[in-house]
Design a protein around this motif. Structure first.
Motif, PDB file in Angstrom:
ATOM      1  N   VAL A   1       0.903  -1.018  -0.033  1.00  0.00           N
ATOM      2  CA  VAL A   1       0.004  -0.031  -0.031  1.00  0.00           C
ATOM      3  C   VAL A   1       1.018   1.312   0.029  1.00  0.00           C
ATOM      4  O   VAL A   1       0.716   2.144  -0.946  1.00  0.00           O
ATOM      5  CB  VAL A   1      -0.976   0.095   1.239  1.00  0.00           C
ATOM      6  N   VAL A   2       2.076   1.143   0.809  1.00  0.00           N
ATOM      7  CA  VAL A   2       2.755   2.320   0.767  1.00  0.00           C
ATOM      8  C   VAL A   2       3.453   2.465  -0.294  1.00  0.00           C
ATOM      9  O   VAL A   2       3.644   3.760  -0.810  1.00  0.00           O
ATOM     10  CB  VAL A   2       3.952   2.203   2.046  1.00  0.00           C
ATOM     11  N   GLN A   3       4.046   1.522  -0.944  1.00  0.00           N
ATOM     12  CA  GLN A   3       4.613   1.800  -2.333  1.00  0.00           C
ATOM     13  C   GLN A   3       3.668   2.232  -3.281  1.00  0.00           C
ATOM     14  O   GLN A   3       4.043   2.991  -4.196  1.00  0.00           O
ATOM     15  CB  GLN A   3       5.092   0.153  -2.869  1.00  0.00           C
ATOM     16  N   ASN A   4       2.438   1.821  -3.247  1.00  0.00           N
ATOM     17  CA  ASN A   4       1.467   2.347  -4.502  1.00  0.00           C
ATOM     18  C   ASN A   4       1.117   3.965  -4.081  1.00  0.00           C
ATOM     19  O   ASN A   4       1.046   4.536  -5.085  1.00  0.00           O
ATOM     20  CB  ASN A   4       0.159   1.427  -4.365  1.00  0.00           C
ATOM     21  N   GLN A   5       1.163   4.346  -2.897  1.00  0.00           N
ATOM     22  CA  GLN A   5       0.868   5.483  -2.560  1.00  0.00           C
ATOM     23  C   GLN A   5       2.051   6.472  -2.879  1.00  0.00           C
ATOM     24  O   GLN A   5       2.006   7.437  -3.493  1.00  0.00           O
ATOM     25  CB  GLN A   5       0.569   5.590  -1.023  1.00  0.00           C
ATOM     26  N   THR A   6       3.310   5.833  -2.541  1.00  0.00           N
ATOM     27  CA  THR A   6       4.436   6.522  -2.985  1.00  0.00           C
ATOM     28  C   THR A   6       4.628   6.813  -4.592  1.00  0.00           C
ATOM     29  O   THR A   6       4.886   7.845  -5.118  1.00  0.00           O
ATOM     30  CB  THR A   6       5.742   5.747  -2.490  1.00  0.00           C
ATOM     31  N   ASN A   7       4.241   5.550  -5.105  1.00  0.00           N
ATOM     32  CA  ASN A   7       4.215   5.725  -6.927  1.00  0.00           C
ATOM     33  C   ASN A   7       3.180   7.007  -7.422  1.00  0.00           C
ATOM     34  O   ASN A   7       3.660   7.579  -8.223  1.00  0.00           O
ATOM     35  CB  ASN A   7       4.001   4.430  -7.460  1.00  0.00           C
ATOM     36  N   ASP A   8       2.032   6.745  -6.821  1.00  0.00           N
ATOM     37  CA  ASP A   8       1.160   7.700  -6.882  1.00  0.00           C
ATOM     38  C   ASP A   8       1.446   9.278  -6.765  1.00  0.00           C
ATOM     39  O   ASP A   8       1.422  10.209  -7.525  1.00  0.00           O
ATOM     40  CB  ASP A   8      -0.396   7.431  -6.554  1.00  0.00           C
ATOM     41  N   LEU A   9       2.055   9.345  -5.511  1.00  0.00           N
ATOM     42  CA  LEU A   9       2.906  10.686  -5.130  1.00  0.00           C
ATOM     43  C   LEU A   9       3.658  11.138  -5.988  1.00  0.00           C
ATOM     44  O   LEU A   9       3.935  12.341  -6.653  1.00  0.00           O
ATOM     45  CB  LEU A   9       3.154  10.610  -3.539  1.00  0.00           C
ATOM     46  N   ARG A  10       4.581  10.137  -6.488  1.00  0.00           N
ATOM     47  CA  ARG A  10       5.619  10.686  -7.261  1.00  0.00           C
ATOM     48  C   ARG A  10       5.238  10.802  -8.746  1.00  0.00           C
ATOM     49  O   ARG A  10       5.726  11.976  -9.388  1.00  0.00           O
ATOM     50  CB  ARG A  10       6.710   9.351  -7.667  1.00  0.00           C
TER      51      ARG A  10
END
Length: 260
Positions: free
Chosen positions: A125-134
């Motif tokens: 979940v954190v990785q997906n959120q990080t990718n979305d933020l990027r």
């Protein structure tokens, strides 16, 4: 009151071997065992099964332990103490302890696995959120760069701002064009143009010695557009054309023009 069938069907003999019965229950079981040879045989089979399980799950000690013990017995003058083999009831007690420890390890392992799975899902979940933020940051940077580019272009001292107002064909339309003759650029802000049908589009033209030269079709979904710069243009004009544009202007659908 206990009888043979009750003892066999309810697992009381197993509880007896594991030492889980009350004093009264244990006494009743032992009385029945003294009177019933078949029941004693049945108890013996259960003991043998428990013993088999214990030996199948036993851990072999390192080889050097046996030799160390034998050497110690040979070298010492002290009285040799013979340790009697545990009785079957003692063996069952050890087995119960081992089974309890195994259960503890199994529960602990299951808990750790569950925690690991939860941590893995949280990480995803954190990785997906990080990718979305990027992606959002990249988009914002692109928008900022684009806005900065337009701002620099329209605020250039050599840029001339021209307003194209709609005529009686489209009285509510307006557009703004920025012309820089030094750098030969034309930028258009078409947001004030009245919305057309899906079968129509706006197109920009430059008038050079009475000839209308195409400057490009005007997209309806952009705020700022780079159009073609035409040398020696005397005016800029906007017409309504069929979707996809035209190779010559539809003069009767001219909605705006401005002199340069």
């Amino acid at each position: 009151m206990m009888d043979r069938n009750t003892i066999k069907d309810t697992g009381i003999l197993e509880q007896y071997l594991l030492g889980e019965l009350s004093e009264d229950q244990r006494t009743q079981v032992e009385d029945l065992l003294r009177e019933d040879a078949d029941l004693r045989d049945y108890l013996g089979k259960i003991e043998d099964d428990f013993e088999k399980i214990a030996f199948e799950n036993a851990i072999t000690p390192p080889a050097h332990i046996k030799s160390n013990v034998l050497n110690h017995i040979t070298d010492t003058d002290e009285e040799v103490i013979i340790i009697p083999r545990p009785q079957k009831n003692q063996l069952v007690t050890y087995l119960a302890i081992a089974a309890g420890l195994a259960m503890v390890f199994m529960v602990s392992g299951l808990w750790l696995y569950t925690q690991w799975q939860d941590a893995k899902e949280t990480l995803e979940v954190v990785q997906n959120q990080t990718n979305d933020l990027r992606d959002r940051i990249v988009s914002l940077e692109n928008n900022l760069n684009e806005t900065s580019k337009w701002y620099t272009a329209i605020n250039n001292p050599n840029t001339v701002k021209l307003i194209l107002k709609g005529n009686q064909i489209s009285p509510t339309s307006s557009a703004i064009t920025y012309v820089n003759h030094s750098e030969k650029t034309v930028i258009l802000n078409p947001q004030g143009l009245t919305k057309l049908t899906d079968a129509e589009t706006y197109q920009m033209w430059a008038d050079v010695d009475g000839e209308m030269i195409d400057m490009g079709v005007i997209p309806s979904d952009q705020n700022m557009i780079v159009m073609k710069y035409i040398d020696n243009a005397e005016s800029i004009n906007i017409t309504i054309e069929p979707k996809g544009g035209n190779d010559h202007p539809t003069v009767e659908r001219l909605i705006s023009n401005v002199l340069l």
